[in-house]
Design a protein around this motif. Structure first.
Motif, PDB file in Angstrom:
ATOM      1  N   SER A 144       0.829  -1.205   0.000  1.00 61.71           N
ATOM      2  CA  SER A 144       0.000   0.000   0.000  1.00 61.71           C
ATOM      3  C   SER A 144       0.862   1.253   0.000  1.00 61.71           C
ATOM      4  O   SER A 144       0.603   2.205  -0.759  1.00 61.71           O
ATOM      5  CB  SER A 144      -0.926  -0.004   1.218  1.00 61.71           C
ATOM      6  OG  SER A 144      -1.667   1.187   1.286  1.00 61.71           O
ATOM      7  N   ALA A 145       1.904   1.265   0.833  1.00 62.07           N
ATOM      8  CA  ALA A 145       2.774   2.440   0.927  1.00 62.07           C
ATOM      9  C   ALA A 145       3.480   2.717  -0.398  1.00 62.07           C
ATOM     10  O   ALA A 145       3.642   3.875  -0.802  1.00 62.07           O
ATOM     11  CB  ALA A 145       3.801   2.248   2.037  1.00 62.07           C
ATOM     12  N   VAL A 146       3.900   1.661  -1.098  1.00 60.65           N
ATOM     13  CA  VAL A 146       4.581   1.835  -2.382  1.00 60.65           C
ATOM     14  C   VAL A 146       3.607   2.334  -3.447  1.00 60.65           C
ATOM     15  O   VAL A 146       3.956   3.135  -4.309  1.00 60.65           O
ATOM     16  CB  VAL A 146       5.229   0.507  -2.821  1.00 60.65           C
ATOM     17  CG1 VAL A 146       5.773   0.622  -4.242  1.00 60.65           C
ATOM     18  CG2 VAL A 146       6.346   0.122  -1.861  1.00 60.65           C
ATOM     19  N   THR A 147       2.355   1.875  -3.359  1.00 60.18           N
ATOM     20  CA  THR A 147       1.368   2.195  -4.397  1.00 60.18           C
ATOM     21  C   THR A 147       0.857   3.625  -4.301  1.00 60.18           C
ATOM     22  O   THR A 147       0.588   4.274  -5.329  1.00 60.18           O
ATOM     23  CB  THR A 147       0.172   1.223  -4.292  1.00 60.18           C
ATOM     24  OG1 THR A 147       0.640  -0.118  -4.357  1.00 60.18           O
ATOM     25  CG2 THR A 147      -0.831   1.453  -5.408  1.00 60.18           C
ATOM     26  N   VAL A 148       0.704   4.143  -3.086  1.00 56.10           N
ATOM     27  CA  VAL A 148       0.024   5.424  -2.874  1.00 56.10           C
ATOM     28  C   VAL A 148       0.589   6.572  -3.713  1.00 56.10           C
ATOM     29  O   VAL A 148      -0.156   7.235  -4.450  1.00 56.10           O
ATOM     30  CB  VAL A 148       0.005   5.791  -1.370  1.00 56.10           C
ATOM     31  CG1 VAL A 148      -0.327   7.259  -1.166  1.00 56.10           C
ATOM     32  CG2 VAL A 148      -1.009   4.930  -0.636  1.00 56.10           C
ATOM     33  N   PRO A 149       1.896   6.878  -3.651  1.00 58.74           N
ATOM     34  CA  PRO A 149       2.373   8.035  -4.427  1.00 58.74           C
ATOM     35  C   PRO A 149       2.313   7.807  -5.938  1.00 58.74           C
ATOM     36  O   PRO A 149       2.169   8.764  -6.706  1.00 58.74           O
ATOM     37  CB  PRO A 149       3.823   8.208  -3.946  1.00 58.74           C
ATOM     38  CG  PRO A 149       4.211   6.887  -3.397  1.00 58.74           C
ATOM     39  CD  PRO A 149       2.968   6.274  -2.838  1.00 58.74           C
ATOM     40  N   ALA A 164       2.968  14.388   8.850  1.00 62.37           N
ATOM     41  CA  ALA A 164       3.795  13.252   9.254  1.00 62.37           C
ATOM     42  C   ALA A 164       4.036  13.251  10.762  1.00 62.37           C
ATOM     43  O   ALA A 164       3.968  12.201  11.417  1.00 62.37           O
ATOM     44  CB  ALA A 164       5.125  13.289   8.500  1.00 62.37           C
ATOM     45  N   ALA A 165       4.309  14.424  11.336  1.00 61.81           N
ATOM     46  CA  ALA A 165       4.558  14.510  12.782  1.00 61.81           C
ATOM     47  C   ALA A 165       3.313  14.148  13.575  1.00 61.81           C
ATOM     48  O   ALA A 165       3.383  13.410  14.582  1.00 61.81           O
ATOM     49  CB  ALA A 165       5.029  15.919  13.139  1.00 61.81           C
ATOM     50  N   ILE A 166       2.155  14.636  13.142  1.00 60.76           N
ATOM     51  CA  ILE A 166       0.904  14.298  13.820  1.00 60.76           C
ATOM     52  C   ILE A 166       0.653  12.804  13.755  1.00 60.76           C
ATOM     53  O   ILE A 166       0.225  12.172  14.736  1.00 60.76           O
ATOM     54  CB  ILE A 166      -0.277  15.070  13.179  1.00 60.76           C
ATOM     55  CG1 ILE A 166      -0.168  16.568  13.471  1.00 60.76           C
ATOM     56  CG2 ILE A 166      -1.613  14.522  13.664  1.00 60.76           C
ATOM     57  CD1 ILE A 166      -0.338  16.944  14.921  1.00 60.76           C
ATOM     58  N   SER A 167       0.913  12.197  12.592  1.00 59.40           N
ATOM     59  CA  SER A 167       0.697  10.763  12.427  1.00 59.40           C
ATOM     60  C   SER A 167       1.599   9.948  13.342  1.00 59.40           C
ATOM     61  O   SER A 167       1.181   8.920  13.894  1.00 59.40           O
ATOM     62  CB  SER A 167       0.934  10.373  10.969  1.00 59.40           C
ATOM     63  OG  SER A 167       0.659   9.014  10.760  1.00 59.40           O
ATOM     64  N   MET A 168       2.822  10.376  13.511  1.00 56.18           N
ATOM     65  CA  MET A 168       3.738   9.679  14.415  1.00 56.18           C
ATOM     66  C   MET A 168       3.155   9.609  15.820  1.00 56.18           C
ATOM     67  O   MET A 168       3.157   8.553  16.467  1.00 56.18           O
ATOM     68  CB  MET A 168       5.096  10.386  14.436  1.00 56.18           C
ATOM     69  CG  MET A 168       5.883  10.272  13.149  1.00 56.18           C
ATOM     70  SD  MET A 168       7.409  11.267  13.154  1.00 56.18           S
ATOM     71  CE  MET A 168       8.376  10.372  14.373  1.00 56.18           C
ATOM     72  N   CYS A 169       2.628  10.727  16.291  1.00 57.63           N
ATOM     73  CA  CYS A 169       2.091  10.766  17.651  1.00 57.63           C
ATOM     74  C   CYS A 169       0.712  10.106  17.743  1.00 57.63           C
ATOM     75  O   CYS A 169       0.357   9.545  18.781  1.00 57.63           O
ATOM     76  CB  CYS A 169       2.013  12.210  18.138  1.00 57.63           C
ATOM     77  SG  CYS A 169       3.639  12.961  18.350  1.00 57.63           S
ATOM     78  N   PHE A 224       0.703   9.536   1.957  1.00 54.72           N
ATOM     79  CA  PHE A 224       1.944   8.799   2.200  1.00 54.72           C
ATOM     80  C   PHE A 224       2.683   9.353   3.409  1.00 54.72           C
ATOM     81  O   PHE A 224       3.305   8.601   4.165  1.00 54.72           O
ATOM     82  CB  PHE A 224       2.840   8.850   0.970  1.00 54.72           C
ATOM     83  CG  PHE A 224       4.159   8.150   1.169  1.00 54.72           C
ATOM     84  CD1 PHE A 224       4.223   6.765   1.209  1.00 54.72           C
ATOM     85  CD2 PHE A 224       5.323   8.876   1.354  1.00 54.72           C
ATOM     86  CE1 PHE A 224       5.432   6.116   1.417  1.00 54.72           C
ATOM     87  CE2 PHE A 224       6.529   8.242   1.559  1.00 54.72           C
ATOM     88  CZ  PHE A 224       6.592   6.849   1.592  1.00 54.72           C
ATOM     89  N   SER A 225       2.634  10.671   3.603  1.00 55.31           N
ATOM     90  CA  SER A 225       3.294  11.251   4.774  1.00 55.31           C
ATOM     91  C   SER A 225       2.673  10.714   6.057  1.00 55.31           C
ATOM     92  O   SER A 225       3.357  10.549   7.074  1.00 55.31           O
ATOM     93  CB  SER A 225       3.205  12.781   4.739  1.00 55.31           C
ATOM     94  OG  SER A 225       1.885  13.237   4.999  1.00 55.31           O
ATOM     95  N   ARG A 226       1.373  10.408   5.997  1.00 56.81           N
ATOM     96  CA  ARG A 226       0.714   9.841   7.180  1.00 56.81           C
ATOM     97  C   ARG A 226       1.171   8.408   7.423  1.00 56.81           C
ATOM     98  O   ARG A 226       1.526   8.045   8.547  1.00 56.81           O
ATOM     99  CB  ARG A 226      -0.797   9.888   6.997  1.00 56.81           C
ATOM    100  CG  ARG A 226      -1.557   9.255   8.158  1.00 56.81           C
ATOM    101  CD  ARG A 226      -3.050   9.311   7.935  1.00 56.81           C
ATOM    102  NE  ARG A 226      -3.507  10.687   7.852  1.00 56.81           N
ATOM    103  CZ  ARG A 226      -4.673  11.049   7.360  1.00 56.81           C
ATOM    104  NH1 ARG A 226      -5.497  10.146   6.869  1.00 56.81           N
ATOM    105  NH2 ARG A 226      -5.018  12.317   7.342  1.00 56.81           N
ATOM    106  N   SER A 227       1.145   7.577   6.383  1.00 53.39           N
ATOM    107  CA  SER A 227       1.547   6.181   6.576  1.00 53.39           C
ATOM    108  C   SER A 227       3.027   6.071   6.902  1.00 53.39           C
ATOM    109  O   SER A 227       3.433   5.250   7.737  1.00 53.39           O
ATOM    110  CB  SER A 227       1.217   5.356   5.325  1.00 53.39           C
ATOM    111  OG  SER A 227       1.863   5.883   4.184  1.00 53.39           O
ATOM    112  N   GLY A 228       3.851   6.920   6.257  1.00 53.79           N
ATOM    113  CA  GLY A 228       5.266   6.921   6.586  1.00 53.79           C
ATOM    114  C   GLY A 228       5.521   7.384   8.012  1.00 53.79           C
ATOM    115  O   GLY A 228       6.344   6.811   8.728  1.00 53.79           O
TER     116      GLY A 228
END
Length: 623
Positions: A52-57, A267-272, A393-397
């Motif tokens: 999924s992560a590879v496909t998204v972008p 991305a930072a919000i997703s990490m937390c 992708f920034s969220r999943s990453g």
């Protein structure tokens, strides 16, 4: 009405795709016991997330080039095929391969659903829809494990996958029947090198991050080699994007501070977010002694607060047109929640944990989907897909990186903190080694049957050590949220667009018809009478287009015959010259079109709102 029906179909697809990421987690022991593969059981989750992560972008760019509808339909079909294969799995690696197929479908569905909403709903109105999407993701994140446990206990783990089929079919029906987005086909230069280097670079980096500290040591040649390969491939991707005619991710997007800062904050919000979702239940089980069954419900306060705030925030953004207050308040409130988490100890009560979760949820709901809205509002229609996919992708990453960092901190803390808190003389015992030994220590702490065999003072020491090892996990969340806050402070607040992208496309068609009319007039400028009529035509056409501009924002493709006629004027299948084609378009399309538009405008606006009355909009004849 039509866009609401389309939205239902999109939400159903997103719900099963997002839920499939978490619904399998409680059934993992049962699946491994049935199919084998204990040494590689993490692949059941990793296979779907990695693909999924590879496909998204990649799918974001492809949809910009060739349209959204066929790829979204393909994503639903692929996802359901993967679900059927997973439910019928007879071996461990069969299941892993089926999960990879599911991941491919998920990589289509989730970013394209949000992109399509960006197409059919204006940015100003989109706030409330993004709020509902945030609620869907919150429900899937927490409801997935609860539903997965219930299905596994009462039916079979195979129904974790079969349950996707009826929901997916319903989503497919909605989309096939009601989703018809305009797309102008044109030749494209496919950036094959960009697709390959980006996909392989992401895959290598994600594998290294997922395997580090679990499958292999962080210093092993496998992990170092994967990171090195990923870095080289991604550097090659960036170099290639400078020269590609149609780059996968246009580097110019990163020059836009609104886009760049929003992706960083997201991305930072997703990490937390995932740090809280993963490690709050761990704290509940390991420190407070909450049962495994009840630990699944421990996140309900966070989810309820997040869903409520997400919906309210979305509606307020739609009403006010302002989003910056929310992206600033969100990290601040989340930071307060993380501060409350740092105050927890071995003697804290369950209600202390619930309070912290509610505060984290209140902050999370304000920003979970807002940054996606900001990114979509900042870019043009030609880059909407790739921009939305990059935000996704920034969220999943961020989720992958965050859980890895937090997990490494907690595992390292167990090895040092548990021995410190054991009674004197017990630090060198076998219990100390078992309960502080990295990943095995975590499993031992969360296993009530093992703890029940130990004396009370040792159990208390283990729980105190576990609480101490989780403290730096929550402390680490504070500077990460600080990064999100700083990025949000510098995000420039742009006015939210009030016209949906598909409606803007209709406006472009109207402009093209007006241009064709002008071309026809210039070819006949020798006739004085015609020039006079042309001036009248332009005046009345302007009034007609003013009426159209008011109505087209909510039309969303409800007049397919009109659009078909307008699009037909640019076709040249019979080899006619440009002059002949413009004249034919004016006679056969534009004059009747303007007549119909002005008639509709006068009927809806009334005589008090229009100074033009009783005239044919093109010929100037009395009605």
């Amino acid at each position: 009405m039509r866009k609401n029906v389309i939205f239902i179909g999109l939400v159903l697809g997103m719900l099963v795709a997002a839920g499939s990421q978490t619904i399998v987690s409680p059934a993992m022991p049962v699946i491994v016991a049935d199919l084998g593969g204990l040494d590689h059981y993490s692949w059941i989750a990793t296979a779907a997330l990695l693909v999924s992560a590879v496909t998204v972008p990649v799918i974001g760019k492809v949809s910009d080039m060739y349209g959204r509808r066929p790829f979204y339909i393909a994503g639903l079909v692929i996802f359901m095929a993967g679900s059927a294969l997973a439910g019928a799995a007879t071996g461990f690696w069969w299941l892993v391969a089926a999960r990879a197929v599911q991941g491919l479908g998920m990589g289509f569905i989730i970013p394209l659903a949000q992109t399509i909403i960006g197409d059919i709903v204006s940015a100003r109105e989109r706030g409330k829809y993004q709020g509902y999407i945030g609620a869907v993701f919150g429900l899937a994140s927490v409801g997935g494990p609860l539903l997965g446990g219930w299905i596994t206990d009462n039916f079979s783990w195979r129904w974790l996958f079969y349950v996707n089929l009826p929901v997916g079919i319903a989503a497919l029906v909605f989309i096939v029947l009601y989703l018809h987005l305009p797309h102008t086909p044109r030749k494209h230069s496919v950036d094959s090198v960009g697709f390959v280097t980006l996909g392989l670079g992401i895959a290598a980096t994600m594998l290294a991050t997922s395997w580090g500290g679990t499958e292999y040591d962080w210093g092993s040649w496998q992990i170092i080699g994967l990171y090195a390969a990923g870095a080289l491939l991604l550097v090659g991707f960036v170099v290639n994007e400078n020269y590609a005619e149609e780059p996968v991710i246009p580097l110019g997007l990163w020059k836009d501070s609104v886009f760049t800062l929003s992706v960083i904050a997201n991305a930072a919000i997703s990490m937390c977010m995932f740090g809280a979702i993963f490690y709050m239940p761990v704290y509940a089980q390991g420190v407070l002694g909450v049962s495994v069954t009840n630990s699944g419900t421990i996140l309900i306060p966070l989810t309820a607060a997040m869903i409520l705030t997400s919906i309210v925030t979305g509606r307020l953004i739609t009403r006010t047109g302002r989003y910056k207050p929310f992206i600033i308040a969100g990290p601040v409130v989340m930071g307060l929640g993380y501060y409350l988490l740092t105050r927890l100890g071995a003697d804290s009560a369950v209600n202390d944990l619930r309070l912290a979760m509610i505060v984290v949820g209140l902050g999370l709901g304000q920003v979970m989907q807002t940054f996606t809205l900001i990114v979509q509002n900042a870019v043009g229609q030609e880059n909407l897909g790739v921009a939305t996919a990059t935000a996704q992708f920034s969220r999943s990453g961020g989720a992958t990186i965050g859980t890895t960092i937090f997990g490494a901190i907690m595992t390292g803390g167990l090895q040092t903190e548990v021995p410190k808190h054991l009674p004197q003389g017990a630090a060198s015992s076998g219990a100390a080694q078992e309960f502080s030994g990295g990943g095995g220590g975590l499993g031992a702490v969360l296993d009530p049957s093992r703890l029940s065999q130990l004396p009370g003072p040792i159990v208390d020491g283990i729980r105190e050590g576990f609480a101490a090892s989780l403290h730096p996990v929550f402390v680490t969340g504070l500077p990460i949220l600080g990064v999100a806050l700083v990025a949000a402070l510098f995000v420039k607040e742009l006015p939210l667009k009030t016209v949906a992208n598909v409606d803007a496309d209709k406006g472009d068609l109207a402009e093209d018809t007006a241009a064709a009319s002008a071309a026809d007039a210039s070819e006949n400028e020798g006739s004085r009478g015609y020039r006079s009529a042309d001036k009248t035509d332009r005046l009345i056409a302007g009034a007609a287009l003013a009426g159209l501009s008011r109505r087209v924002e909510t039309a969303n493709g409800d007049s397919p015959e009109l659009l078909k006629a307008a699009a037909g004027i640019v076709e040249n299948d019979d080899g006619a010259s440009e002059r002949e084609r413009a004249g034919r378009a004016n006679r056969e399309v534009i004059k009747p079109l303007y007549s119909a538009l002005l008639s509709d405008y006068l009927l809806n606006a009334g005589p008090s709102q229009s100074g033009v009355r009783g005239k044919d909009p093109v010929e100037g004849e009395s009605r």
